[in-house]
Design a protein around this motif. Sequence first.
Motif, short mmCIF file in Angstrom:
data_model
loop_
_atom_site.label_atom_id
_atom_site.label_comp_id
_atom_site.label_asym_id
_atom_site.label_seq_id
_atom_site.Cartn_x
_atom_site.Cartn_y
_atom_site.Cartn_z
N LYS A 59 40.52 78.14 30.15
CA LYS A 59 41.91 78.41 30.51
C LYS A 59 41.97 79.38 31.67
O LYS A 59 42.78 79.23 32.57
CB LYS A 59 42.67 78.96 29.31
N ARG A 60 41.09 80.41 31.65
CA ARG A 60 41.08 81.36 32.77
C ARG A 60 40.70 80.65 34.06
O ARG A 60 41.28 80.88 35.10
CB ARG A 60 40.10 82.49 32.48
N ASP A 108 31.92 76.16 25.64
CA ASP A 108 32.71 75.66 24.50
C ASP A 108 34.02 75.01 24.95
O ASP A 108 35.00 75.01 24.23
CB ASP A 108 32.96 76.78 23.49
N TRP A 109 34.02 74.39 26.11
CA TRP A 109 35.22 73.78 26.69
C TRP A 109 35.84 72.73 25.78
O TRP A 109 37.05 72.55 25.78
CB TRP A 109 34.91 73.18 28.06
N ARG A 110 35.05 72.04 24.97
CA ARG A 110 35.59 70.98 24.12
C ARG A 110 36.59 71.53 23.08
O ARG A 110 37.53 70.85 22.72
CB ARG A 110 34.47 70.23 23.42
N GLY A 111 36.40 72.76 22.65
CA GLY A 111 37.30 73.37 21.68
C GLY A 111 38.64 73.78 22.26
O GLY A 111 39.59 74.02 21.52
N GLU A 112 38.74 73.87 23.57
CA GLU A 112 39.98 74.31 24.22
C GLU A 112 40.61 73.24 25.09
O GLU A 112 41.48 73.53 25.89
CB GLU A 112 39.74 75.55 25.10
N SER A 113 40.16 71.99 24.95
CA SER A 113 40.59 70.93 25.86
C SER A 113 41.01 69.67 25.12
O SER A 113 40.62 69.45 23.97
CB SER A 113 39.44 70.55 26.80
N SER A 119 33.50 77.05 30.65
CA SER A 119 32.77 77.63 29.52
C SER A 119 32.01 76.55 28.75
O SER A 119 32.39 75.38 28.76
CB SER A 119 33.75 78.35 28.58
N LEU A 163 43.39 70.39 30.11
CA LEU A 163 44.10 71.30 29.21
C LEU A 163 44.95 70.50 28.22
O LEU A 163 45.46 69.43 28.56
CB LEU A 163 44.98 72.24 30.01
#
Length: 169
Positions: free
Chosen positions: A2-3, A41-46, A39, A55
């Motif tokens: 997100k950043r 761990d992008w899969r957890g935030e996408s 990051s 996003l």
Amino acid sequence: MKRLFALVGLAAVVTGTAVAAPSESGVAPCDKAMVGDGSADWRGESLVAGPVGVLPRPLRQMSPTKRGLVTKMPMLVEGREPETVTVSVPPTLRKRAFLYFGGDSSFPHDHGYGEIEFQLCGNKPRTIWPGGIRVKGEGPVHLNVFSEGRAEPFVLPLGKPKPYRRTAQ
């Protein structure tokens, strides 16, 4: 992530003011990608489809224009060169949804693309491109993600476009 996505400005995808001829496919080369690789761990935030992430709810705050609704939609692709990944608007949506990645079009004034080939960077585990999407109408939109070694595409369900609305203060 997100950043990293927050750093993407509309100016990153604007390359000029002249309107280019419409094109069905475009290329997003490594040299047009953003600095950094997102990051681990992008899969957890996408919102995820195979090696691709955007996003969550990417069409929820679209800006109205004369040519439809537009929004920035940075795209992360996992993998390394020489692999390529193609993101495609399904044929049934080609008159409604248009992609802007790779720096060859003026977002959102040019026609946009029906598909984009993302050329991954060899020095990154993930590559992020600035870009966006233009949508006509309010029906749901999805994209197809084609990656090497897979016969069927992954489906990236973007949802229904929602125009940005200011709230009264």
